[in-house]
Every structure is written in C-alpha cells, then in structure tokens.
Design an enzyme around this catalytic site. Structure first.
Site, PDB file in Angstrom:
ATOM      1  N   ASN A 192      -1.503  31.211 -48.271  1.00  0.00           N
ATOM      2  CA  ASN A 192      -2.446  32.230 -47.815  1.00  0.00           C
ATOM      3  C   ASN A 192      -2.262  32.619 -46.355  1.00  0.00           C
ATOM      4  O   ASN A 192      -2.933  33.525 -45.875  1.00  0.00           O
ATOM      5  CB  ASN A 192      -3.887  31.731 -47.985  1.00  0.00           C
ATOM      6  CG  ASN A 192      -4.344  31.790 -49.426  1.00  0.00           C
ATOM      7  OD1 ASN A 192      -3.602  32.241 -50.292  1.00  0.00           O
ATOM      8  ND2 ASN A 192      -5.549  31.326 -49.681  1.00  0.00           N
ATOM      9  N   LYS A 193      -1.399  31.933 -45.631  1.00  0.00           N
ATOM     10  CA  LYS A 193      -1.295  32.187 -44.196  1.00  0.00           C
ATOM     11  C   LYS A 193      -0.364  33.377 -43.910  1.00  0.00           C
ATOM     12  O   LYS A 193       0.273  33.905 -44.824  1.00  0.00           O
ATOM     13  CB  LYS A 193      -0.839  30.914 -43.483  1.00  0.00           C
ATOM     14  CG  LYS A 193      -1.781  29.714 -43.731  1.00  0.00           C
ATOM     15  CD  LYS A 193      -3.149  29.905 -43.077  1.00  0.00           C
ATOM     16  CE  LYS A 193      -4.266  29.052 -43.674  1.00  0.00           C
ATOM     17  NZ  LYS A 193      -4.160  27.618 -43.558  1.00  0.00           N
ATOM     18  N   ASN A 194      -0.254  33.777 -42.646  1.00  0.00           N
ATOM     19  CA  ASN A 194       0.483  35.017 -42.338  1.00  0.00           C
ATOM     20  C   ASN A 194       1.968  34.917 -42.637  1.00  0.00           C
ATOM     21  O   ASN A 194       2.643  35.921 -42.794  1.00  0.00           O
ATOM     22  CB  ASN A 194       0.256  35.414 -40.874  1.00  0.00           C
ATOM     23  CG  ASN A 194      -1.144  35.970 -40.660  1.00  0.00           C
ATOM     24  OD1 ASN A 194      -2.075  35.568 -41.362  1.00  0.00           O
ATOM     25  ND2 ASN A 194      -1.293  36.892 -39.729  1.00  0.00           N
TER      26      ASN A 194
END
Ligand SMILES: *Cc1c(COP(=O)(O)O)cnc(C)c1O
Length: 378
Positions: A192-194
C-alpha cells in the site's frame, strides 16, 4: 426466448482506496529472478540497496522483509532496550508501538497536533525523562514531522531518533528529501505504500558500522569471514529481503517520482472538487512537503463511519481507516492507557477516512468519489 444477460454499462468498476502500479518491465524482471536460480537475498537486493543509497546522498541503506523489522533493528542499533523509554504518537499503524515493546522498552505516547495530525513536538519535549532513549516520530499520510524542531529537541536532550518514514518516501522537509538527513530513517515497501516490494522495508543509517550490524541482526547474527568460516556473537532474527522482492523494488524506484507527482496532482484535484458544504474536515493542504501517501478527510461528528463506508461501497468506492488511535487497543489499554487520554488522536482516529488515491487513478475517479460523497453525506 431465454433471458439474456445484459450488463449494466452505467455501473463502473469498484474503485479501491489504493492499488499498486506494477508495470510489465517489472513483471519481466521478477520472472528473470525466478528463472535465474537465485531467489533469496542476492544481487538484486544489493542493486536496490545501492540505488537507494545513491538517492540518499550515499548514506548506507539496507533492506529488510518489512519496515516493522527495520524499525525494530533501528531501535536495537540505537541501543534501545529494557528500561528505556521511547516517545511516539498514538495515531499510527500499531507497528510503531509494537516494535518498542518488542525490544523490551516502554512506549511513551503523547497527543498529536490536530492540524498536522503528527506528534505534537511541544508535548514530546515535555515527556522527556532521564529514561528517554529515543524518539520515534511518524510522518502520517506522508506529511513529515517538522525535522528542524525535531532534531533541535533530539540534540538538546542527546536522544537518538528512529524516523518512522514508512509513509513519507519522496516527501521533503525544508527542501530536503526525507532520508537524506536525520539519524536512522525507516521506509516501508508494503504493497500500500508509495513504492512497493510486496512486503519489505529499508533503513537509512549513519555509517558502515551500523550497516554491518544491521546485516548481522537481520540474519541470525551471523558474521562471515573471508576464509569461509562464520561466527555468531549476538542474537539476530530472520528478516532479510528476497531478490524476488528486490526486483519489484528496482522497477518501482524508477517510477517513484512519477508516482508521487501523480498522487500530488490527484490530491490537488480533491481540494478543488471536494464538496465544502458536507461538513468534512480536510487534511492540511501541504503541497511543499507531503508525498500525499493518503488523502484523509475527517467525517462530520455524528456520522457513523461503518455506515458511511458501507454506503460508499454501494457507490463503488472503497474507503479505508488509517488509523484508530493505537492506545485504545486492548494490549495498550492493559498497559494503563485509557479513553480520553489523547483527545486529538482519539477524535481523528474516530472520524478519519482514507479516500481513493493511487497513481493509476484517473482525474474522473476523483470526480466519482466527490459525487459519491455528496450522495452519501447530504
Ligand atoms: C506501513 C507502516 C509501518 C510498517 O510497515 P511494514 O512494512 O508493513 O512492516 C510502520 N509504520 C507506519 C506508520 C506504517 O504506515
């Protein structure tokens, strides 16, 4: 005539609150690792560590299987252990508090600043005691904690800092990218992170001694010598990253700046289009520092969040919750925390919603979300 299936063309596909963007070149690179015969920690991990180190001004960077692991190892590198206090925020993913407990130290929580939703630095400084060993600030939603004030406080009190920058890869403070400066800086590559490696994380360190110790701690404490022999002097765990994961990371890192620009453009569009008459409280409109990891309005008081999320889902829109205040989890209540202890964190924790924001979204997806907000909240 038998009935025929008539798809309803007006129904649009479900829009999740986040989704990773993996391009074909990255899928190809993962395939190449799988065909190579070397799957676990190897050349792709070294390549990703070197690329990240180059991004962070040559500071040593090492990978691990999660940011939870890099935070825990960061605490160990900083010498944090039983009897020590570490100050952090209650408004975070529970990993932040759990790693402090894992090393046998005591998490000392203070409330957030309701404007940034990050730890209130005045409360942080007031909570320092002779037992305080380190500070563990969190850049919530990708908006960095004020690094100038943070490090003034750390220096004044001779404290180590482990930055939980899980959400702020590519964000800046005072024009400098997070990770280029500071003490120990932890980034997450969770899906879910960038930027993602599916699961994974890295720690930016100060010198090669720390990097070597990190390498030992992430793999059973093993030290290898040039003659092929090995020794174990200190207990380490098992949190190395695989080359399969690192191949994803190498593909992602090339696209990171583009991803973040797209996130910023989408956040700007939310600020332009989001209805202002529905009672939503918008996040700080920071377009100098944040990487817009998440776009999180607060629901009007009195709206039941579970009902709101269910109604948005009926409109085809996914909504997340990041995060309920950590100190109200049973484990933390058992340690003496209670409702009413951190009013700002609790208020945000109860009302926060994460609206869809990810690089592959179209401008029209923001329009869809805003239309659904109006339909559900008015
Ligand atoms: C994602 C996250 C973590 C943990 O990262 P993992 O890679 O899932 O272990 C820690 N802190 C914050 C604030 C996060 O968002």
């Amino acid at each position: 005539m038998p009935p025929t299936f008539q798809p309803d063309r007006t129904v649009q596909p479900f829009l999740p609150f986040t989704r990773p963007s993996i391009d074909e070149a990255t899928i190809e690179a993962v395939g190449a690792v799988l065909r190579s015969g070397w799957l676990t920690t190897g050349p792709r991990c070294q390549e990703l560590e070197a690329a990240l180190s180059a991004r962070f001004g040559g500071r040593p960077v090492r990978l691990a299987s999660s940011a939870t692991a890099t935070l825990e190892l960061g605490l160990r590198l900083a010498g944090v252990g039983p009897g020590d206090e570490v100050i952090t925020t209650p408004l975070t993913w529970v990993a932040t508090g759990n790693v402090i407990l894992q090393v046998g130290a005591t998490p000392v929580l203070v409330d957030i600043d309701p404007l940034t939703r990050n730890i209130d630095l005045a409360l942080l400084e007031a909570a320092i005691t002779p037992r305080t060993k380190a500070l563990l600030p969190v850049d919530l939603a990708g908006l960095p904690v004020d690094r100038v004030r943070l490090y003034e406080i750390a220096q004044r009190h001779q404290l180590r800092v482990i930055e939980d920058a899980a959400q702020s890869l590519g964000a800046t403070w005072a024009g400098q990218e997070i990770g280029l400066g500071g003490d120990l800086v932890s980034f997450s590559f969770h899906a879910n992170k960038n930027m993602t490696t599916a699961e994974g994380g890295c720690l930016v360190m100060n010198n090669e001694d720390e990097a070597r110790r990190f390498e030992r701690l992430r793999l059973q404490g093993v030290v290898r010598f040039p003659d092929g022999s090995a020794d174990v002097e200190e207990l380490g765990g098992k949190s190395n990253l695989t080359d399969v994961a690192a191949a994803i990371g190498l593909g992602q890192l090339k696209q990171l700046d583009g991803f973040n620009q797209r996130r910023i453009a989408l956040a700007r569009r939310y600020f332009e289009l989001i209805p202002r008459d529905l009672g939503l409280e918008l996040p700080r409109a920071d377009f100098d520092n944040s990487n817009w990891h998440m776009f999180q309005p607060l629901l009007p008081r009195g709206v039941v969040r579970a009902d709101f999320i269910a109604r948005m889902r009926e409109h085809g829109i996914g909504v997340g919750v990041h995060y309920p205040a950590m100190h109200l989890f049973t484990l933390y209540r058992k340690m003496g925390h209670f409702e009413g202890q951190f009013p700002h964190a609790e208020d945000v924790g109860q009302r926060t919603i994460t609206l869809p924001l990810f690089p592959a979204m179209n401008d029209t997806d923001v329009d869809r979300v805003c239309a659904a907000l109006r339909a559900v909240l008015s």
